[in-house]
Design a protein around this motif. Sequence first.
Motif, mmCIF file in Angstrom:
data_model
loop_
_atom_site.group_PDB
_atom_site.id
_atom_site.type_symbol
_atom_site.label_atom_id
_atom_site.label_comp_id
_atom_site.label_asym_id
_atom_site.label_seq_id
_atom_site.Cartn_x
_atom_site.Cartn_y
_atom_site.Cartn_z
ATOM 1 N N GLN A 90 -21.339 -9.053 14.828
ATOM 2 C CA GLN A 90 -22.323 -8.473 15.722
ATOM 3 C C GLN A 90 -21.967 -8.352 17.223
ATOM 4 N N ALA A 91 -22.416 -10.132 17.450
ATOM 5 C CA ALA A 91 -21.868 -10.591 19.316
ATOM 6 C C ALA A 91 -20.569 -10.173 19.487
ATOM 7 N N LEU A 92 -19.677 -10.290 18.773
ATOM 8 C CA LEU A 92 -18.480 -10.080 19.436
ATOM 9 C C LEU A 92 -17.470 -9.063 18.933
ATOM 10 N N LEU A 93 -17.112 -9.099 16.963
ATOM 11 C CA LEU A 93 -16.268 -8.304 16.833
ATOM 12 C C LEU A 93 -16.272 -6.881 16.954
ATOM 13 N N HIS A 94 -17.268 -6.265 16.681
ATOM 14 C CA HIS A 94 -17.652 -4.870 16.789
ATOM 15 C C HIS A 94 -17.010 -4.182 18.052
ATOM 16 N N THR A 95 -16.857 -5.525 19.246
ATOM 17 C CA THR A 95 -16.980 -4.428 21.017
ATOM 18 C C THR A 95 -14.967 -4.395 20.523
ATOM 19 N N LEU A 96 -14.366 -4.780 20.116
ATOM 20 C CA LEU A 96 -12.497 -5.249 20.158
ATOM 21 C C LEU A 96 -12.206 -4.268 19.107
ATOM 22 N N PRO A 97 -10.777 -3.872 19.467
ATOM 23 C CA PRO A 97 -10.189 -3.494 18.903
ATOM 24 C C PRO A 97 -8.655 -4.333 17.943
ATOM 25 N N LEU A 98 -9.805 -4.480 16.712
ATOM 26 C CA LEU A 98 -9.093 -5.654 16.719
ATOM 27 C C LEU A 98 -8.577 -5.105 14.696
ATOM 28 N N PRO A 99 -7.870 -5.267 14.570
ATOM 29 C CA PRO A 99 -7.375 -4.494 12.557
ATOM 30 C C PRO A 99 -8.449 -5.057 11.860
ATOM 31 N N GLU A 100 -8.852 -3.932 11.131
ATOM 32 C CA GLU A 100 -9.934 -4.528 9.791
ATOM 33 C C GLU A 100 -9.128 -6.231 9.187
#
Length: 236
Positions: A90-100
């Motif tokens: 919620q704080a960070l990861l959802h904002t990033l183009p980070l592969p699952e």
Amino acid sequence: MRQVVVYSDPTALSEATAARLLLQIGDALATRGRADIVLTGGTVGIAVLADAAVSGLASAVDWTSVHVWWGDERFVPTGHADRNEGQAQQALLHTLPLPEDNIHRMGSSDDFATAEEAAAAYAATIDAQGTPAWDVLLLGLGPDAHVASLFPGHPVFRDSDSETHAVHNSPKPPPSRVTLGLPSINRAREVWVVAAGEGKADAVADSLRRNGVPGGAVDGTERTLWLLDAPAATKI
């Protein structure tokens, strides 16, 4: 060598730590082509992630080469409010183009029957990823000087041989958890302990004096940073 950096207040602490983290990720990518970062929960830990999410530095990171891990997790169902990974999402990861596939979550109680199974599965994931020497491993510090889910006097803290542990009868709820062990933590290139508030001052002092507490047992192979606000540093 341990370095202590003191900021005026929790806001300055979390903003500065977020900037440090993003810069360190960029340096790791430039040097090695991959970054392995271990996140922590807690008030300050999640504030750092929230500040990273709004930092202009985040857009300069090649997130496809970043792998995200956790130092510990509460053994509760997926989606439970106590889960560190959910708070980080919620704080960070959802904002990033980070592969699952680059997000390495510790198992929940609806994935595994026991915390032991979840801990073993996480150790297997670490092994499958080449047993990374974490580029940055973030830790919060409890008022009792616990780090991750290694608590003073708990049998798990005394076991210095295991990559991961199941923790039961935790003195802090919830009672069952999964945590990295000291060998895994101390494999990190850099360990950063982040603490804020006068209530952490005794724990900070005991840890820096290595008074037999978990906070005193963690060190990076290249650098150990203690990132504090002024109230947390009053007794050092």
